[in-house]
Scaffold this motif. Sequence first.
Motif, PDB file in Angstrom:
ATOM      1  N   VAL A  22       3.640  -6.405   1.821  1.00  0.00           N
ATOM      2  CA  VAL A  22       3.666  -5.196   2.645  1.00  0.00           C
ATOM      3  C   VAL A  22       3.187  -5.521   4.046  1.00  0.00           C
ATOM      4  O   VAL A  22       2.362  -6.407   4.249  1.00  0.00           O
ATOM      5  CB  VAL A  22       2.809  -4.045   2.050  1.00  0.00           C
ATOM      6  CG1 VAL A  22       3.347  -3.607   0.698  1.00  0.00           C
ATOM      7  CG2 VAL A  22       1.346  -4.416   1.953  1.00  0.00           C
ATOM      8  N   GLY A  23       3.746  -4.787   5.013  1.00  0.00           N
ATOM      9  CA  GLY A  23       3.288  -4.889   6.393  1.00  0.00           C
ATOM     10  C   GLY A  23       2.271  -3.795   6.660  1.00  0.00           C
ATOM     11  O   GLY A  23       1.819  -3.108   5.739  1.00  0.00           O
ATOM     12  N   ASP A  26       0.138   2.981   9.567  1.00  0.00           N
ATOM     13  CA  ASP A  26      -1.003   3.891   9.696  1.00  0.00           C
ATOM     14  C   ASP A  26      -1.319   4.533   8.355  1.00  0.00           C
ATOM     15  O   ASP A  26      -0.414   4.993   7.651  1.00  0.00           O
ATOM     16  CB  ASP A  26      -0.715   4.994  10.723  1.00  0.00           C
ATOM     17  CG  ASP A  26      -0.758   4.491  12.162  1.00  0.00           C
ATOM     18  OD1 ASP A  26      -1.356   3.420  12.391  1.00  0.00           O
ATOM     19  OD2 ASP A  26      -0.199   5.170  13.039  1.00  0.00           O
ATOM     20  N   GLY A  27      -2.595   4.508   7.982  1.00  0.00           N
ATOM     21  CA  GLY A  27      -3.025   5.145   6.741  1.00  0.00           C
ATOM     22  C   GLY A  27      -2.825   4.313   5.501  1.00  0.00           C
ATOM     23  O   GLY A  27      -2.967   4.816   4.386  1.00  0.00           O
ATOM     24  N   ASP A  28      -2.506   2.999   5.659  1.00  0.00           N
ATOM     25  CA  ASP A  28      -2.222   2.169   4.480  1.00  0.00           C
ATOM     26  C   ASP A  28      -3.467   1.749   3.703  1.00  0.00           C
ATOM     27  O   ASP A  28      -3.376   1.253   2.589  1.00  0.00           O
ATOM     28  CB  ASP A  28      -1.384   0.939   4.842  1.00  0.00           C
ATOM     29  CG  ASP A  28      -2.054  -0.009   5.832  1.00  0.00           C
ATOM     30  OD1 ASP A  28      -3.273   0.111   6.071  1.00  0.00           O
ATOM     31  OD2 ASP A  28      -1.338  -0.869   6.369  1.00  0.00           O
ATOM     32  N   GLY A  29      -4.639   1.932   4.284  1.00  0.00           N
ATOM     33  CA  GLY A  29      -5.878   1.602   3.581  1.00  0.00           C
ATOM     34  C   GLY A  29      -6.238   0.130   3.560  1.00  0.00           C
ATOM     35  O   GLY A  29      -7.229  -0.254   2.938  1.00  0.00           O
ATOM     36  N   LEU A  30      -5.457  -0.694   4.221  1.00  0.00           N
ATOM     37  CA  LEU A  30      -5.764  -2.124   4.270  1.00  0.00           C
ATOM     38  C   LEU A  30      -6.909  -2.362   5.256  1.00  0.00           C
ATOM     39  O   LEU A  30      -7.119  -1.567   6.179  1.00  0.00           O
ATOM     40  CB  LEU A  30      -4.527  -2.925   4.678  1.00  0.00           C
ATOM     41  CG  LEU A  30      -3.364  -2.895   3.683  1.00  0.00           C
ATOM     42  CD1 LEU A  30      -2.151  -3.613   4.277  1.00  0.00           C
ATOM     43  CD2 LEU A  30      -3.763  -3.494   2.358  1.00  0.00           C
ATOM     44  N   PRO A  31      -7.650  -3.459   5.084  1.00  0.00           N
ATOM     45  CA  PRO A  31      -8.779  -3.735   5.972  1.00  0.00           C
ATOM     46  C   PRO A  31      -8.348  -3.889   7.429  1.00  0.00           C
ATOM     47  O   PRO A  31      -7.262  -4.409   7.712  1.00  0.00           O
ATOM     48  CB  PRO A  31      -9.338  -5.064   5.449  1.00  0.00           C
ATOM     49  CG  PRO A  31      -8.793  -5.220   4.088  1.00  0.00           C
ATOM     50  CD  PRO A  31      -7.500  -4.470   4.040  1.00  0.00           C
ATOM     51  N   GLU A  32      -9.223  -3.441   8.324  1.00  0.00           N
ATOM     52  CA  GLU A  32      -8.971  -3.593   9.753  1.00  0.00           C
ATOM     53  C   GLU A  32      -8.810  -5.075  10.072  1.00  0.00           C
ATOM     54  O   GLU A  32      -9.555  -5.916   9.566  1.00  0.00           O
ATOM     55  CB  GLU A  32     -10.148  -3.014  10.541  1.00  0.00           C
ATOM     56  CG  GLU A  32      -9.887  -2.928  12.025  1.00  0.00           C
ATOM     57  CD  GLU A  32     -11.010  -2.222  12.766  1.00  0.00           C
ATOM     58  OE1 GLU A  32     -11.329  -2.695  13.862  1.00  0.00           O
ATOM     59  OE2 GLU A  32     -11.553  -1.243  12.235  1.00  0.00           O
ATOM     60  N   GLY A  33      -7.829  -5.393  10.873  1.00  0.00           N
ATOM     61  CA  GLY A  33      -7.590  -6.774  11.257  1.00  0.00           C
ATOM     62  C   GLY A  33      -6.591  -7.499  10.364  1.00  0.00           C
ATOM     63  O   GLY A  33      -6.116  -8.567  10.717  1.00  0.00           O
ATOM     64  N   GLU A  50      15.479  -1.242 -11.415  1.00  0.00           N
ATOM     65  CA  GLU A  50      14.803   0.045 -11.509  1.00  0.00           C
ATOM     66  C   GLU A  50      13.303  -0.117 -11.261  1.00  0.00           C
ATOM     67  O   GLU A  50      12.684   0.695 -10.566  1.00  0.00           O
ATOM     68  CB  GLU A  50      15.027   0.706 -12.867  1.00  0.00           C
ATOM     69  CG  GLU A  50      14.330   2.056 -12.966  1.00  0.00           C
ATOM     70  CD  GLU A  50      14.439   2.703 -14.324  1.00  0.00           C
ATOM     71  OE1 GLU A  50      14.704   3.914 -14.340  1.00  0.00           O
ATOM     72  OE2 GLU A  50      14.232   2.021 -15.351  1.00  0.00           O
ATOM     73  N   ALA A  51      12.706  -1.160 -11.800  1.00  0.00           N
ATOM     74  CA  ALA A  51      11.283  -1.417 -11.588  1.00  0.00           C
ATOM     75  C   ALA A  51      10.991  -1.618 -10.104  1.00  0.00           C
ATOM     76  O   ALA A  51       9.991  -1.115  -9.584  1.00  0.00           O
ATOM     77  CB  ALA A  51      10.825  -2.631 -12.396  1.00  0.00           C
ATOM     78  N   VAL A  52      11.864  -2.321  -9.404  1.00  0.00           N
ATOM     79  CA  VAL A  52      11.707  -2.537  -7.963  1.00  0.00           C
ATOM     80  C   VAL A  52      11.818  -1.209  -7.216  1.00  0.00           C
ATOM     81  O   VAL A  52      11.007  -0.916  -6.327  1.00  0.00           O
ATOM     82  CB  VAL A  52      12.736  -3.560  -7.442  1.00  0.00           C
ATOM     83  CG1 VAL A  52      12.813  -3.555  -5.921  1.00  0.00           C
ATOM     84  CG2 VAL A  52      12.409  -4.954  -7.959  1.00  0.00           C
ATOM     85  N   ARG A  53      12.808  -0.388  -7.561  1.00  0.00           N
ATOM     86  CA  ARG A  53      12.969   0.919  -6.891  1.00  0.00           C
ATOM     87  C   ARG A  53      11.742   1.800  -7.091  1.00  0.00           C
ATOM     88  O   ARG A  53      11.249   2.434  -6.150  1.00  0.00           O
ATOM     89  CB  ARG A  53      14.217   1.646  -7.414  1.00  0.00           C
ATOM     90  CG  ARG A  53      15.528   1.089  -6.903  1.00  0.00           C
ATOM     91  CD  ARG A  53      16.705   1.995  -7.242  1.00  0.00           C
ATOM     92  NE  ARG A  53      16.877   2.212  -8.664  1.00  0.00           N
ATOM     93  CZ  ARG A  53      17.562   1.423  -9.490  1.00  0.00           C
ATOM     94  NH1 ARG A  53      18.123   0.317  -9.012  1.00  0.00           N
ATOM     95  NH2 ARG A  53      17.683   1.712 -10.766  1.00  0.00           N
ATOM     96  N   LEU A  59       4.753   2.727  -3.603  1.00  0.00           N
ATOM     97  CA  LEU A  59       4.030   2.148  -2.469  1.00  0.00           C
ATOM     98  C   LEU A  59       4.289   2.931  -1.182  1.00  0.00           C
ATOM     99  O   LEU A  59       3.372   3.148  -0.390  1.00  0.00           O
ATOM    100  CB  LEU A  59       4.375   0.674  -2.298  1.00  0.00           C
ATOM    101  CG  LEU A  59       3.872  -0.227  -3.430  1.00  0.00           C
ATOM    102  CD1 LEU A  59       4.370  -1.658  -3.234  1.00  0.00           C
ATOM    103  CD2 LEU A  59       2.362  -0.193  -3.546  1.00  0.00           C
ATOM    104  N   LYS A  60       5.526   3.380  -0.971  1.00  0.00           N
ATOM    105  CA  LYS A  60       5.814   4.191   0.210  1.00  0.00           C
ATOM    106  C   LYS A  60       5.057   5.519   0.154  1.00  0.00           C
ATOM    107  O   LYS A  60       4.553   5.988   1.177  1.00  0.00           O
ATOM    108  CB  LYS A  60       7.322   4.430   0.346  1.00  0.00           C
ATOM    109  CG  LYS A  60       8.062   3.216   0.854  1.00  0.00           C
ATOM    110  CD  LYS A  60       9.535   3.514   1.028  1.00  0.00           C
ATOM    111  CE  LYS A  60      10.267   2.329   1.642  1.00  0.00           C
ATOM    112  NZ  LYS A  60      11.695   2.630   1.859  1.00  0.00           N
ATOM    113  N   ALA A  61       4.946   6.103  -1.030  1.00  0.00           N
ATOM    114  CA  ALA A  61       4.189   7.354  -1.188  1.00  0.00           C
ATOM    115  C   ALA A  61       2.704   7.145  -0.891  1.00  0.00           C
ATOM    116  O   ALA A  61       2.006   8.087  -0.514  1.00  0.00           O
ATOM    117  CB  ALA A  61       4.378   7.918  -2.594  1.00  0.00           C
ATOM    118  N   ALA A  62       2.230   5.906  -1.053  1.00  0.00           N
ATOM    119  CA  ALA A  62       0.829   5.569  -0.769  1.00  0.00           C
ATOM    120  C   ALA A  62       0.660   5.069   0.671  1.00  0.00           C
ATOM    121  O   ALA A  62      -0.335   4.421   0.995  1.00  0.00           O
ATOM    122  CB  ALA A  62       0.337   4.515  -1.756  1.00  0.00           C
TER     123      ALA A  62
END
Length: 112
Positions: A22-23, A26-33, A50-53, A59-62
């Motif tokens: 993932v890139g 905004d709002g993704d919750g990943l650490p700053e930096g 289907e598992a990929v979809r 992940l997009k919803a999060a």
Amino acid sequence: MKGNPVVKKTSRQQVYTLLVEVGRKDGDGLPEGSTGAAILCYASGVDEAEAVRETTAVLKAADMAPLEIEGYGTREDQIGEGMEIGAEEEALMQRALDENAVIVVQITPFED
């Protein structure tokens, strides 16, 4: 009184191991930096597509930004390739199957 025997319906669902890159968003919750992350998931589906979809949608919803997904197949595929699967992983895979869900197993942030 005779009744019909109980026939257990077999699920066509299987659990797939997916590694998602993932890139930042905004709002993704990943650490700053961090510049993104690798996310290991167990996802149920009738096939890997289907598992990929489903994983992409979760992940997009999060508020994550999936860039690339690499599939490692089902539990059986991995065992067939000589991989060992521990009890904790087995339990998480079973949970994904039972709940028809995407289970995030590990998130590893990328640093520059």
